[in-house]
Design an enzyme around this catalytic site. Structure first.
Site, PDB file in Angstrom:
ATOM      1  N   ASP A 337       0.860  -1.188   0.000  1.00  0.00           N
ATOM      2  CA  ASP A 337       0.000   0.000   0.000  1.00  0.00           C
ATOM      3  C   ASP A 337       0.892   1.232   0.000  1.00  0.00           C
ATOM      4  O   ASP A 337       1.606   1.487   0.965  1.00  0.00           O
ATOM      5  CB  ASP A 337      -0.915   0.003   1.226  1.00  0.00           C
ATOM      6  CG  ASP A 337      -2.038   1.030   1.125  1.00  0.00           C
ATOM      7  OD1 ASP A 337      -1.880   2.016   0.374  1.00  0.00           O
ATOM      8  OD2 ASP A 337      -3.070   0.855   1.800  1.00  0.00           O
ATOM      9  N   ARG A 339      -0.217   4.438  -0.628  1.00  0.00           N
ATOM     10  CA  ARG A 339      -1.028   5.656  -0.609  1.00  0.00           C
ATOM     11  C   ARG A 339      -0.565   6.638   0.461  1.00  0.00           C
ATOM     12  O   ARG A 339      -0.086   6.251   1.515  1.00  0.00           O
ATOM     13  CB  ARG A 339      -2.499   5.302  -0.396  1.00  0.00           C
ATOM     14  CG  ARG A 339      -3.134   4.658  -1.609  1.00  0.00           C
ATOM     15  CD  ARG A 339      -4.537   4.177  -1.332  1.00  0.00           C
ATOM     16  NE  ARG A 339      -4.559   3.059  -0.393  1.00  0.00           N
ATOM     17  CZ  ARG A 339      -5.652   2.400  -0.060  1.00  0.00           C
ATOM     18  NH1 ARG A 339      -6.822   2.767  -0.571  1.00  0.00           N
ATOM     19  NH2 ARG A 339      -5.594   1.384   0.795  1.00  0.00           N
TER      20      ARG A 339
END
Length: 417
Positions: A337, A339
């Site tokens: 991930d 983000r």
């Protein structure tokens, strides 16, 4: 509540060559780092840091300086749970002994901070651990790495610092936490500040997103106000779908229903059944519409949990061959991930949000936003739309990424899914 000192005092002390103590959020590491400017490194400062910390001294640097000095990541896929960007370790090539003494490490630290240094001035590996700070500092990532570089820059110095976690004097097998850090700071006449206060200080004095345009958007869930933003760091554009008066009945911007939605072309536009993104976006808009007040923030540049569309399609190929959504990313040399919610937090602040009920099944999203001065009073779950194509993906998010997803065990998988 632990007494904290002002950011102004910390900046002045850094400029004067003193160390300061910086504590992060209790939901993150909940630890305090001793920090000073790398260009001010002396044998005495380094020895003091070694005495009261874990001894794993790191030098956060701006990304452009890491590139200039050829400081590559220690590992291609960063698996650190907080995303700390460790680079290869170094020593100064000339003028030092073995590299481990306080004098030697201070010399290496000053050399790392020197704008005239080159990659040829260092040997690798060494005894000093450079870290790569994110552009934008604590407004992009609320970590000690970014906080230290921010403080050095605010002090008018090079964007290079020295940091290390303070060890508890009560339990040498543990790290010191807030109350003990206050006592430590007072005993040594050091400023104690928090990353949350540094974020708040920078938010008051700087702005990293620009509001570009507004227009009404009639949808099947009602008419929203679309507010477009850009970032000063890149060309990525974001849009907030706003419904109602965000300031609320008391004019304070509290208790706002918010969904921070990551861009997903395949799910949101093409209706792909491999994920639950499209149904989540639709459900969020419906829930905000029923509330009559709220925001659906659509974050561009988050495709495939931040890896981009082409990498996402490559990950799909690996998933079709048997990998799950996490291992597919890792096999591509990418994080599970990637983000970043810092710009999203700034957009919400610009829209007037003070506290919110966050629409998400992902506890990590709460931590990602909570460090930016936004108070999350409740996490509101979104309905789970499982099908035979996305059930394995959803189970992986639940089992390996900590998502709060219930009632998944009775769904069959599609052939080849």
């Amino acid at each position: 509540m632990t007494r904290l000192d002002s950011i102004e005092r910390a900046v002045a002390d850094i400029a004067a060559g003193k160390a300061v103590v910086v504590v992060d959020d209790e939901d993150r590491e909940n630890e305090g780092d001793l920090i000073f400017a790398a260009e001010k490194a002396t044998p005495e400062l380094v020895a003091f840091m070694v005495r009261y910390t874990s001894g794993y001294l790191c030098v956060p640097l701006a990304g452009e300086d890491c590139d200039r000095l050829g400081l590559l990541p220690q590992y291609a896929v960063n698996q650190d749970k907080h995303g700390t960007a460790y680079t290869v370790t170094v020593d100064a090539k000339n003028g030092i002994g073995t590299g481990i003494s306080a004098s030697d490490r201070a010399a290496t630290m000053r050399l790392l901070a020197d704008a005239a240094s080159t990659a040829d001035d260092f040997t690798k590996p060494g005894h000093v651990v450079p870290l790569r700070a994110k552009d934008g500092g604590v407004l992009r990532r609320p970590g000690h790495t970014e906080a230290s570089v921010d403080l050095a820059k605010l002090a008018g110095l090079r964007p290079a610092a020295v940091i290390c976690e303070i060890v508890s004097q009560k339990d040498e097998g543990a790290m010191a936490q807030t109350e003990e850090l206050r006592v430590f700071a007072d005993e040594h006449n050091l400023a104690l500040v928090s990353i949350a206060d540094l974020i708040e200080w920078r938010r008051k004095h700087e702005k990293h997103v620009q509001r570009i345009a507004e227009a009404r958007i009639p949808t099947q869930h009602g008419e929203f106000r679309a507010v477009g933003y850009t970032s000063i760091y890149d060309d990525v554009e974001h849009v907030a779908l706003v419904l109602g008066d965000i300031s609320g009945p008391d004019g304070d911007g509290n208790d706002v229903l918010v969904r921070v939605h990551s861009e997903c072309l395949t799910g949101d536009v093409f209706g792909s059944r491999r994920c639950d993104c499209g149904p989540q976006l639709d459900a969020a808009m419906e829930m905000v519409a029923k509330e009559g007040r709220g925001i659906v923030l659509y974050m561009r540049g988050h495709e495939g949990r931040g890896i981009g569309l082409m990498h996402k399609l490559q990950a799909y190929q690996l998933q079709d061959a048997g990998e799950d959504t996490v291992d597919a990313n890792l096999k591509l040399g990418l994080p599970a991930d990637a983000r970043d919610y810092g710009l999203g937090a700034q957009i919400l602040v610009d829209l007037g949000v003070k506290s919110m009920r966050l629409l998400t099944n992902n506890p990590a999203k709460r931590v990602g936003l909570d460090g930016y001065g936004l108070h999350i009073i409740e996490r509101v779950p979104l309905p789970v739309r499982a099908n035979s194509e996305n059930i394995r993906y959803l189970r992986t998010k639940r089992d390996r990424m900590g998502h709060d997803l219930a009632d998944l065990d009775d769904h069959p998988e599609a052939d080849g899914a």
